[in-house]
Design a protein around this motif. Structure first.
Motif, PDB file in Angstrom:
ATOM      1  N   ASP A  10       0.704  -1.203  -0.068  1.00 49.31           N
ATOM      2  CA  ASP A  10       0.090  -0.271   0.070  1.00 49.31           C
ATOM      3  C   ASP A  10       0.591   1.305   0.010  1.00 49.31           C
ATOM      4  OD1 ASP A  10      -2.875   0.984   0.250  1.00 49.31           O
ATOM      5  OD2 ASP A  10      -1.887   2.386   1.699  1.00 49.31           O
ATOM      6  N   ALA A  11       2.173   1.127   0.810  1.00 49.81           N
ATOM      7  CA  ALA A  11       2.922   2.266   0.200  1.00 49.81           C
ATOM      8  C   ALA A  11       3.156   2.853  -0.575  1.00 49.81           C
ATOM      9  CB  ALA A  11       4.298   1.873   1.055  1.00 49.81           C
ATOM     10  N   LEU A  12       3.302   2.549  -1.272  1.00 51.80           N
ATOM     11  CA  LEU A  12       3.928   2.507  -3.130  1.00 51.80           C
ATOM     12  C   LEU A  12       2.317   2.848  -3.691  1.00 51.80           C
ATOM     13  CD1 LEU A  12       6.330   0.330  -3.573  1.00 51.80           C
ATOM     14  CD2 LEU A  12       6.446   2.023  -4.236  1.00 51.80           C
ATOM     15  N   ARG A  13       0.723   2.880  -3.367  1.00 49.96           N
ATOM     16  CA  ARG A  13      -0.506   3.291  -4.300  1.00 49.96           C
ATOM     17  C   ARG A  13      -0.348   4.490  -4.843  1.00 49.96           C
ATOM     18  NH1 ARG A  13      -3.410   6.031  -2.947  1.00 49.96           N
ATOM     19  NH2 ARG A  13      -2.974   6.023  -1.401  1.00 49.96           N
ATOM     20  N   PRO A  14      -0.379   5.545  -5.078  1.00 47.39           N
ATOM     21  CA  PRO A  14       0.259   6.475  -5.906  1.00 47.39           C
ATOM     22  C   PRO A  14       0.904   6.060  -6.693  1.00 47.39           C
ATOM     23  CG  PRO A  14       0.661   6.833  -3.168  1.00 47.39           C
ATOM     24  CD  PRO A  14       0.663   5.506  -3.558  1.00 47.39           C
ATOM     25  N   HIS A  31      -4.366  -4.199 -10.712  1.00 46.06           N
ATOM     26  CA  HIS A  31      -3.358  -3.807 -10.112  1.00 46.06           C
ATOM     27  C   HIS A  31      -2.338  -4.141 -10.959  1.00 46.06           C
ATOM     28  CE1 HIS A  31      -0.844  -3.687  -7.110  1.00 46.06           C
ATOM     29  NE2 HIS A  31      -1.105  -2.949  -6.652  1.00 46.06           N
ATOM     30  N   TYR A  32      -1.139  -2.812 -10.996  1.00 46.47           N
ATOM     31  CA  TYR A  32      -0.171  -2.335 -11.682  1.00 46.47           C
ATOM     32  C   TYR A  32       0.275  -4.443 -11.361  1.00 46.47           C
ATOM     33  CZ  TYR A  32       5.767  -1.810 -11.566  1.00 46.47           C
ATOM     34  OH  TYR A  32       6.507  -1.911 -11.285  1.00 46.47           O
ATOM     35  N   PHE A  33       1.413  -5.284 -10.334  1.00 51.31           N
ATOM     36  CA  PHE A  33       1.258  -6.232 -10.646  1.00 51.31           C
ATOM     37  C   PHE A  33       1.043  -7.337 -11.421  1.00 51.31           C
ATOM     38  CE2 PHE A  33       3.342  -5.336  -5.854  1.00 51.31           C
ATOM     39  CZ  PHE A  33       4.657  -5.427  -6.483  1.00 51.31           C
ATOM     40  N   ALA A  63       8.752  -9.411  -4.520  1.00 53.57           N
ATOM     41  CA  ALA A  63      10.300  -9.157  -3.259  1.00 53.57           C
ATOM     42  C   ALA A  63      10.870  -8.132  -2.865  1.00 53.57           C
ATOM     43  CB  ALA A  63      10.601 -10.599  -3.438  1.00 53.57           C
ATOM     44  N   GLN A  64      11.761  -8.165  -4.448  1.00 56.12           N
ATOM     45  CA  GLN A  64      12.185  -6.351  -4.341  1.00 56.12           C
ATOM     46  C   GLN A  64      11.495  -4.778  -3.289  1.00 56.12           C
ATOM     47  OE1 GLN A  64      15.612  -6.476  -3.998  1.00 56.12           O
ATOM     48  NE2 GLN A  64      15.118  -4.622  -3.961  1.00 56.12           N
ATOM     49  N   TYR A  65      10.375  -5.153  -3.175  1.00 58.27           N
ATOM     50  CA  TYR A  65       9.314  -3.598  -3.399  1.00 58.27           C
ATOM     51  C   TYR A  65       8.775  -3.807  -1.911  1.00 58.27           C
ATOM     52  CZ  TYR A  65       8.689  -1.456  -7.517  1.00 58.27           C
ATOM     53  OH  TYR A  65       9.118  -1.278  -8.963  1.00 58.27           O
ATOM     54  N   SER A  66       8.851  -5.713  -1.881  1.00 54.75           N
ATOM     55  CA  SER A  66       8.568  -5.977  -0.365  1.00 54.75           C
ATOM     56  C   SER A  66       8.579  -5.148   0.817  1.00 54.75           C
ATOM     57  CB  SER A  66       8.433  -7.711  -0.005  1.00 54.75           C
ATOM     58  OG  SER A  66       9.458  -8.089   0.459  1.00 54.75           O
ATOM     59  N   GLY A  67       9.797  -4.459   0.794  1.00 55.10           N
ATOM     60  CA  GLY A  67      10.086  -3.823   2.246  1.00 55.10           C
ATOM     61  C   GLY A  67      10.134  -2.884   2.360  1.00 55.10           C
ATOM     62  N   TYR A  68       9.101  -1.958   1.065  1.00 56.48           N
ATOM     63  CA  TYR A  68       9.851  -0.435   0.650  1.00 56.48           C
ATOM     64  C   TYR A  68       8.504   0.376   1.968  1.00 56.48           C
ATOM     65  CZ  TYR A  68       9.249   3.533  -1.967  1.00 56.48           C
ATOM     66  OH  TYR A  68       9.192   5.258  -3.045  1.00 56.48           O
ATOM     67  N   GLY A  69       8.106  -0.366   2.009  1.00 54.68           N
ATOM     68  CA  GLY A  69       7.160   0.514   2.858  1.00 54.68           C
ATOM     69  C   GLY A  69       7.463   0.587   4.130  1.00 54.68           C
ATOM     70  N   ASN A  70       8.612  -0.104   4.651  1.00 57.94           N
ATOM     71  CA  ASN A  70       9.007  -0.140   5.751  1.00 57.94           C
ATOM     72  C   ASN A  70       9.973   1.640   5.911  1.00 57.94           C
ATOM     73  OD1 ASN A  70       8.145  -3.028   6.512  1.00 57.94           O
ATOM     74  ND2 ASN A  70      10.209  -3.807   5.747  1.00 57.94           N
ATOM     75  N   ASN A  71      10.265   1.625   5.010  1.00 56.43           N
ATOM     76  CA  ASN A  71      11.130   2.570   5.054  1.00 56.43           C
ATOM     77  C   ASN A  71      10.638   4.398   4.111  1.00 56.43           C
ATOM     78  OD1 ASN A  71      13.391   1.577   5.733  1.00 56.43           O
ATOM     79  ND2 ASN A  71      13.139   0.536   3.215  1.00 56.43           N
ATOM     80  N   ILE A  72       9.659   4.055   3.268  1.00 52.01           N
ATOM     81  CA  ILE A  72       8.891   5.425   2.363  1.00 52.01           C
ATOM     82  C   ILE A  72       7.524   5.227   2.405  1.00 52.01           C
ATOM     83  CG2 ILE A  72       9.400   6.505   0.473  1.00 52.01           C
ATOM     84  CD1 ILE A  72      11.830   5.342  -0.155  1.00 52.01           C
ATOM     85  N   ARG A  73       6.778   5.899   2.207  1.00 52.92           N
ATOM     86  CA  ARG A  73       5.191   5.469   2.235  1.00 52.92           C
ATOM     87  C   ARG A  73       5.164   7.281   0.766  1.00 52.92           C
ATOM     88  NH1 ARG A  73       1.674   2.864   2.950  1.00 52.92           N
ATOM     89  NH2 ARG A  73      -0.630   3.358   3.017  1.00 52.92           N
ATOM     90  N   GLU A  96       6.310  12.404 -11.054  1.00 54.55           N
ATOM     91  CA  GLU A  96       6.923  12.128 -10.011  1.00 54.55           C
ATOM     92  C   GLU A  96       6.082  11.617  -9.094  1.00 54.55           C
ATOM     93  OE1 GLU A  96       7.018  16.422  -9.893  1.00 54.55           O
ATOM     94  OE2 GLU A  96       8.901  16.695 -11.127  1.00 54.55           O
ATOM     95  N   VAL A  97       6.988  10.903  -8.289  1.00 51.32           N
ATOM     96  CA  VAL A  97       6.002  10.468  -6.837  1.00 51.32           C
ATOM     97  C   VAL A  97       6.571  11.567  -5.663  1.00 51.32           C
ATOM     98  CG1 VAL A  97       5.782   8.205  -8.010  1.00 51.32           C
ATOM     99  CG2 VAL A  97       7.816   8.947  -6.351  1.00 51.32           C
ATOM    100  N   HIS A  98       5.325  11.519  -4.642  1.00 46.23           N
ATOM    101  CA  HIS A  98       6.038  12.044  -3.113  1.00 46.23           C
ATOM    102  C   HIS A  98       5.346  11.868  -1.819  1.00 46.23           C
ATOM    103  CE1 HIS A  98       5.849  15.793  -6.385  1.00 46.23           C
ATOM    104  NE2 HIS A  98       5.253  15.002  -7.147  1.00 46.23           N
ATOM    105  N   GLY A  99       5.968  11.519  -1.137  1.00 47.51           N
ATOM    106  CA  GLY A  99       5.766  10.650  -0.241  1.00 47.51           C
ATOM    107  C   GLY A  99       7.187  11.539   0.960  1.00 47.51           C
ATOM    108  N   THR A 100       6.846   9.838   1.893  1.00 47.23           N
ATOM    109  CA  THR A 100       7.576  10.519   4.089  1.00 47.23           C
ATOM    110  C   THR A 100       8.419   9.634   3.548  1.00 47.23           C
ATOM    111  OG1 THR A 100       6.024  11.920   4.583  1.00 47.23           O
ATOM    112  CG2 THR A 100       7.391  11.244   6.149  1.00 47.23           C
ATOM    113  N   ILE A 101       9.513  10.561   4.574  1.00 43.57           N
ATOM    114  CA  ILE A 101      10.866   9.187   4.915  1.00 43.57           C
ATOM    115  C   ILE A 101      10.412   8.778   6.206  1.00 43.57           C
ATOM    116  CG2 ILE A 101      13.195   8.204   5.142  1.00 43.57           C
ATOM    117  CD1 ILE A 101      12.719   9.020   2.410  1.00 43.57           C
ATOM    118  N   LEU A 102       9.702   7.263   6.161  1.00 43.28           N
ATOM    119  CA  LEU A 102       9.239   7.247   7.975  1.00 43.28           C
ATOM    120  C   LEU A 102      10.263   7.702   8.696  1.00 43.28           C
ATOM    121  CD1 LEU A 102       7.337   4.112   6.404  1.00 43.28           C
ATOM    122  CD2 LEU A 102       6.279   6.386   6.807  1.00 43.28           C
ATOM    123  N   ALA A 103      11.632   6.718   8.871  1.00 44.77           N
ATOM    124  CA  ALA A 103      11.934   7.222  10.127  1.00 44.77           C
ATOM    125  C   ALA A 103      12.470   8.126  10.470  1.00 44.77           C
ATOM    126  CB  ALA A 103      13.087   6.386   9.421  1.00 44.77           C
TER     127      ALA A 103
END
Length: 158
Positions: A10-14, A31-33, A63-73, A96-103
């Motif tokens: 879901d963090a990659l939804r946009p 869906h994209y996938f 698998a590569q995208y699976s951890g994306y939401g741990n870092n960026i939303r 362009e994409v826009h989000g937040t670095i979660l940490a």
């Protein structure tokens, strides 16, 4: 767009939504996938620590995208420009994409150019370019978050 099957992404939804918009009517899948061929080949033409230069196959990409939401939303994607090559198989997306670095709470804004080859109404090849300096700067910037030990009302330390 199905929400339960791909809820972990879901963090990659946009990003997914802007790609779907750019490829509307050209690929099959809700869906994209779902639009990606099982053996599709992805090239990432930028150097970024921890990210591979190539990925073969939809399962490996997921698998590569699976951890994306741990870092960026991501919260939005915009500025879509679509170019169609004369052969009808190649589509170039600028966006362009826009989000937040979660940490850290630091804003993340990046530009991409994706050269996509379509075969049998599926993505079979993806060549990606991005502003890797924008990503690096966002991921290495100092935190914008208020430490939990600070009183959020007046900024004093209890």
């Amino acid at each position: 767009m199905p929400t339960t099957k791909y809820a972990a992404f879901d963090a990659l939804r946009p990003f997914f939504e802007i790609v779907q918009k750019g490829l509307s009517g050209l690929v099959d899948g809700e869906h994209y996938f779902d639009t990606i061929a099982d053996d599709a080949f992805f090239e990432f033409l930028y150097e970024f620590p921890g990210w591979p230069r190539t990925i073969r196959g939809r399962a490996n990409l997921m698998a590569q995208y699976s951890g994306y939401g741990n870092n960026i939303r991501l919260h939005s994607a915009d500025k879509l420009v679509v170019h169609h090559a004369e052969d009808g198989r190649v589509v170039i997306l600028e966006y362009e994409v826009h989000g937040t670095i979660l940490a850290t709470g630091v804003p993340y804004d990046n530009r991409f150019l994706s050269v996509i080859t379509i075969g049998n109404r599926k993505i079979v090849h993806w060549r990606d370019y991005m502003d890797s300096l924008a990503a690096w700067n966002a991921l290495t910037a100092p935190s914008n978050k208020i430490p939990s030990s600070v009183n959020k009302n007046d900024g004093s330390v209890p």
